[in-house]
Motif scaffolding. Structure first.
Motif, short mmCIF file in Angstrom:
data_model
loop_
_atom_site.label_atom_id
_atom_site.label_comp_id
_atom_site.label_asym_id
_atom_site.label_seq_id
_atom_site.Cartn_x
_atom_site.Cartn_y
_atom_site.Cartn_z
N ASP A 45 0.82 -1.22 0.00
CA ASP A 45 0.00 0.00 0.00
C ASP A 45 0.85 1.27 0.00
OD1 ASP A 45 -2.33 -1.45 0.03
OD2 ASP A 45 -2.67 -1.24 2.19
N LEU A 46 2.09 1.18 0.48
CA LEU A 46 2.96 2.35 0.54
C LEU A 46 3.21 2.94 -0.85
CD1 LEU A 46 5.69 1.10 3.07
CD2 LEU A 46 3.82 2.71 3.54
N SER A 47 3.05 2.13 -1.87
CA SER A 47 3.34 2.58 -3.24
C SER A 47 2.10 2.79 -4.09
CB SER A 47 4.27 1.56 -3.92
OG SER A 47 5.47 1.41 -3.20
N ASN A 48 0.94 2.76 -3.48
CA ASN A 48 -0.29 2.88 -4.27
C ASN A 48 -0.38 4.18 -5.07
OD1 ASN A 48 -1.21 0.39 -3.48
ND2 ASN A 48 -2.67 1.16 -1.97
N SER A 49 0.25 5.22 -4.59
CA SER A 49 0.16 6.51 -5.29
C SER A 49 0.95 6.52 -6.60
CB SER A 49 0.62 7.66 -4.39
OG SER A 49 1.97 7.50 -4.03
N MET A 50 1.69 5.44 -6.89
CA MET A 50 2.34 5.35 -8.20
C MET A 50 1.31 5.25 -9.31
SD MET A 50 5.89 3.29 -8.46
CE MET A 50 5.16 1.69 -8.24
N ASP A 51 0.17 4.65 -9.01
CA ASP A 51 -0.88 4.55 -10.03
C ASP A 51 -1.35 5.94 -10.43
OD1 ASP A 51 -0.84 1.84 -10.15
OD2 ASP A 51 -2.70 1.50 -9.04
N GLY A 52 -1.24 6.23 -11.72
CA GLY A 52 -1.68 7.52 -12.23
C GLY A 52 -0.73 8.66 -12.01
N ILE A 53 0.45 8.38 -11.43
CA ILE A 53 1.37 9.45 -11.06
C ILE A 53 1.89 10.21 -12.28
CG2 ILE A 53 3.51 8.09 -11.07
CD1 ILE A 53 4.26 9.56 -8.44
N LEU A 54 1.92 9.56 -13.45
CA LEU A 54 2.43 10.21 -14.66
C LEU A 54 1.40 11.16 -15.28
CD1 LEU A 54 4.34 7.26 -16.37
CD2 LEU A 54 5.27 9.09 -14.92
N ASN A 55 0.14 10.94 -14.96
CA ASN A 55 -0.92 11.82 -15.47
C ASN A 55 -0.80 12.04 -16.98
OD1 ASN A 55 -3.23 13.40 -15.19
ND2 ASN A 55 -2.05 15.28 -14.81
N SER A 56 -0.57 10.92 -17.68
CA SER A 56 -0.45 10.91 -19.15
C SER A 56 0.79 11.61 -19.68
CB SER A 56 -1.70 11.52 -19.81
OG SER A 56 -2.86 10.79 -19.46
N ALA A 57 1.77 11.93 -18.82
CA ALA A 57 3.03 12.54 -19.27
C ALA A 57 4.07 11.42 -19.44
CB ALA A 57 3.51 13.57 -18.26
N TYR A 58 4.12 10.85 -20.61
CA TYR A 58 4.92 9.66 -20.87
C TYR A 58 6.26 9.95 -21.52
CZ TYR A 58 0.51 7.26 -19.98
OH TYR A 58 -0.64 6.79 -19.40
N VAL A 59 6.66 11.20 -21.58
CA VAL A 59 7.90 11.55 -22.26
C VAL A 59 9.04 11.65 -21.25
CG1 VAL A 59 9.06 13.28 -23.68
CG2 VAL A 59 6.64 12.78 -24.06
N SER A 60 10.14 10.99 -21.57
CA SER A 60 11.30 11.00 -20.68
C SER A 60 12.04 12.32 -20.75
CB SER A 60 12.25 9.87 -21.06
OG SER A 60 12.96 10.19 -22.26
N ARG A 61 13.03 12.46 -19.90
CA ARG A 61 13.83 13.68 -19.89
C ARG A 61 14.52 13.93 -21.24
NH1 ARG A 61 18.09 13.19 -15.42
NH2 ARG A 61 19.13 11.95 -17.02
N ALA A 62 14.86 12.82 -21.92
CA ALA A 62 15.53 12.93 -23.23
C ALA A 62 14.55 13.10 -24.38
CB ALA A 62 16.41 11.70 -23.47
N GLY A 63 13.25 13.17 -24.07
CA GLY A 63 12.26 13.37 -25.11
C GLY A 63 11.73 12.09 -25.72
N GLU A 64 12.01 10.94 -25.10
CA GLU A 64 11.52 9.66 -25.61
C GLU A 64 10.07 9.44 -25.20
OE1 GLU A 64 14.81 6.50 -24.69
OE2 GLU A 64 14.92 8.11 -23.19
N ASP A 65 9.28 8.87 -26.08
CA ASP A 65 7.93 8.43 -25.73
C ASP A 65 8.07 7.06 -25.08
OD1 ASP A 65 5.34 7.47 -25.56
OD2 ASP A 65 4.73 8.36 -27.47
N CYS A 66 7.88 7.00 -23.77
CA CYS A 66 8.15 5.76 -23.02
C CYS A 66 7.14 4.66 -23.32
CB CYS A 66 8.17 6.06 -21.52
SG CYS A 66 9.56 7.09 -21.04
N ARG A 67 6.10 4.96 -24.04
CA ARG A 67 5.12 3.93 -24.38
C ARG A 67 5.59 3.08 -25.55
NH1 ARG A 67 0.22 7.87 -25.49
NH2 ARG A 67 1.96 8.83 -26.63
N ASN A 68 6.66 3.49 -26.21
CA ASN A 68 7.07 2.83 -27.43
C ASN A 68 8.23 1.88 -27.18
OD1 ASN A 68 6.98 2.28 -30.22
ND2 ASN A 68 6.58 4.44 -30.68
N TYR A 69 8.63 1.16 -28.25
CA TYR A 69 9.76 0.25 -28.19
C TYR A 69 11.08 0.99 -27.94
CZ TYR A 69 6.87 -3.38 -30.47
OH TYR A 69 5.91 -4.29 -30.80
N GLY A 70 12.11 0.19 -27.64
CA GLY A 70 13.47 0.72 -27.60
C GLY A 70 14.00 0.92 -26.20
N GLY A 71 15.21 1.45 -26.14
CA GLY A 71 15.84 1.72 -24.85
C GLY A 71 16.20 0.46 -24.10
#
Length: 426
Positions: A45-71
């Protein structure tokens, strides 16, 4: 009173009382389980707030779309964070899926079948391959070796770590020994922390062992202390750099007991040269890891201090469970000479050694009244404890009330088996 100092009459009286207690447990229709070191629900339960924490912001610091292949080796920000857990640089870090066991299996399988420096270095080409296994140890390490057909050689554990005189003598004498398993901080199951001297000597094994020797440094409990003053572990990669043995050391860790056990991150740290060869084979297995999960972990912790604050919350939940087990052992068995146990300051286990020849009987007695314990021999290669005395206790998962009842049963079973053995010998 010590069992060796009690008279036969005293022992018979104790036995009669213990049998009454045992019969009462039998009538209670218990269903208790102290077998695996899983996080309990409150820890998850300590980590439950991870759910939804990205709020649809899926881009990494380097500008990668983390939903896609690679890395293939993970996000840069995840490597920066978890390299601090491993004690290596981000360039020496790879972030994988949810299980460090997967990375460990892949490491050995790739070395065994394909080599660590090309096909000519494949362990399997040398015939018999052997691994050193400190005991008591982690059963899943042993299962990996058994699955790959790697012969296991037990080596003794001390309160400082593996018996290094024994380890060094073995690797010097036999070039077929290709590695050693280590759980260096809060070792499974003893809970000991390897001393600085042991870490230093392990870092030097690459200089005296046969070709392509690997230290499998499974630092699973690197940040899993029960309090902030718990003993620290020396940095093995720093030591390896001093001796020029960086390629011999591979460090593993995960968030499996930090966030969600089934949806965490695994990571490994080793030399950049090792990573190059590992990724060559890993690229045949996957196109890339779950970068969305990596991104949400980074967002959740923020930085290493945030991770350590999170671990303080785990300690608050775990320490009362460990304290309960230790209190029952102290109250019921201290001074009896019926067994000894470790008092860990972190990790997930307590190691109990009963009188030789009684572990299987104690576990069977407990099972007969509805209490499941880790099978006897599980902490030894091939499931064979030569003295039949080690029992691993795992207090993390059950409710505190269940732990107390389980330990009541356990102490009675230890006493029953020990007194019966003593009376048979007289």
């Amino acid at each position: 009173m010590s069992i060796d100092q009690a008279s036969a009459q005293d022992l018979q009286a104790q036995l009669a009382d213990l049998e009454k207690q045992y019969n009462a447990f039998e009538a209670a229709n218990l269903s208790l389980d102290l077998t695996r070191g899983k996080p309990n629900s409150a820890q998850l339960d300590l980590s439950n707030s991870m759910d939804g924490i990205l709020n649809s912001a899926y881009v990494s610091r380097a500008g990668e779309d983390c939903r896609n292949y690679g890395g293939l080796d993970g996000l840069a920000e995840a490597k920066e964070l978890f390299s601090k857990v491993l004690g290596v640089s981000p360039q020496e870090t790879l972030i994988g899926g949810n299980a460090s066991l997967t990375l460990m299996f892949q490491t050995l399988a790739f070395a065994h079948l394909f080599g660590v420096r090309g096909s000519d270095s494949a362990w399997i080409k040398e015939g018999v391959v052997k691994f050193l296994c400190p005991v008591p140890g982690y059963d899943r390490h042993f299962s990996v070796c058994e699955e790959l057909g790697i012969e296991m050689i037990p080596v003794a554990m001390t309160d400082q770590g593996p018996d290094m005189d024994q380890v060094e003598a073995l690797v010097k004498a036999d070039s077929a020994i290709k590695g050693i398993w280590c759980v260096p901080r809060f070792s499974n199951p003893t809970g000991i922390v390897y001393s600085d001297d042991v870490v230093d000597r392990i870092a030097q094994l690459g200089k005296i062992a046969g070709a392509h020797f690997r230290v499998m440094w499974d630092n699973a409990y690197a940040v899993h202390a029960l309090h902030r003053e718990a003993p620290e572990l020396a940095n093995i990669m720093d030591a390896a750099r001093r001796y020029g043995t960086e390629d011999s050391v591979i460090i593993f860790g995960s968030t499996s007991k930090i966030t969600f056990a089934g949806a965490g991150l695994a990571f490994m740290g080793t030399s950049e040269e090792n990573l190059k060869y590992f990724k060559k084979h890993l690229g045949m297995v996957t196109i890339g890891p779950d970068k969305v999960n990596q991104l949400r972990h980074v967002k959740f912790f923020g930085d290493f201090d945030g991770l350590m604050t999170h671990m303080d919350k785990h300690a608050e939940l775990l320490k009362p469970r460990f304290d309960a087990v230790l209190q029952h052992l102290e109250d019921g068995l201290k001074g009896s000479d019926m067994g000894g146990w470790t008092v860990p300051e972190g990790g997930y286990f307590i190691s109990f050694d009963c009188l030789p020849g009684l572990a299987k009987e104690i576990i069977a007695l407990a099972a007969a009244v509805g209490v499941k314990l880790t099978p006897a021999g599980a902490t030894f290669p091939y499931g064979l404890d030569p003295e039949d005395k080690n029992i691993r206790l795992a207090p993390s998962f059950p409710a505190l009330s269940d732990i107390n009842k389980t330990m009541e049963v356990f102490v009675v079973c230890v006493k029953l088996a020990s007194i019966r053995l003593k009376l048979q010998a007289e």
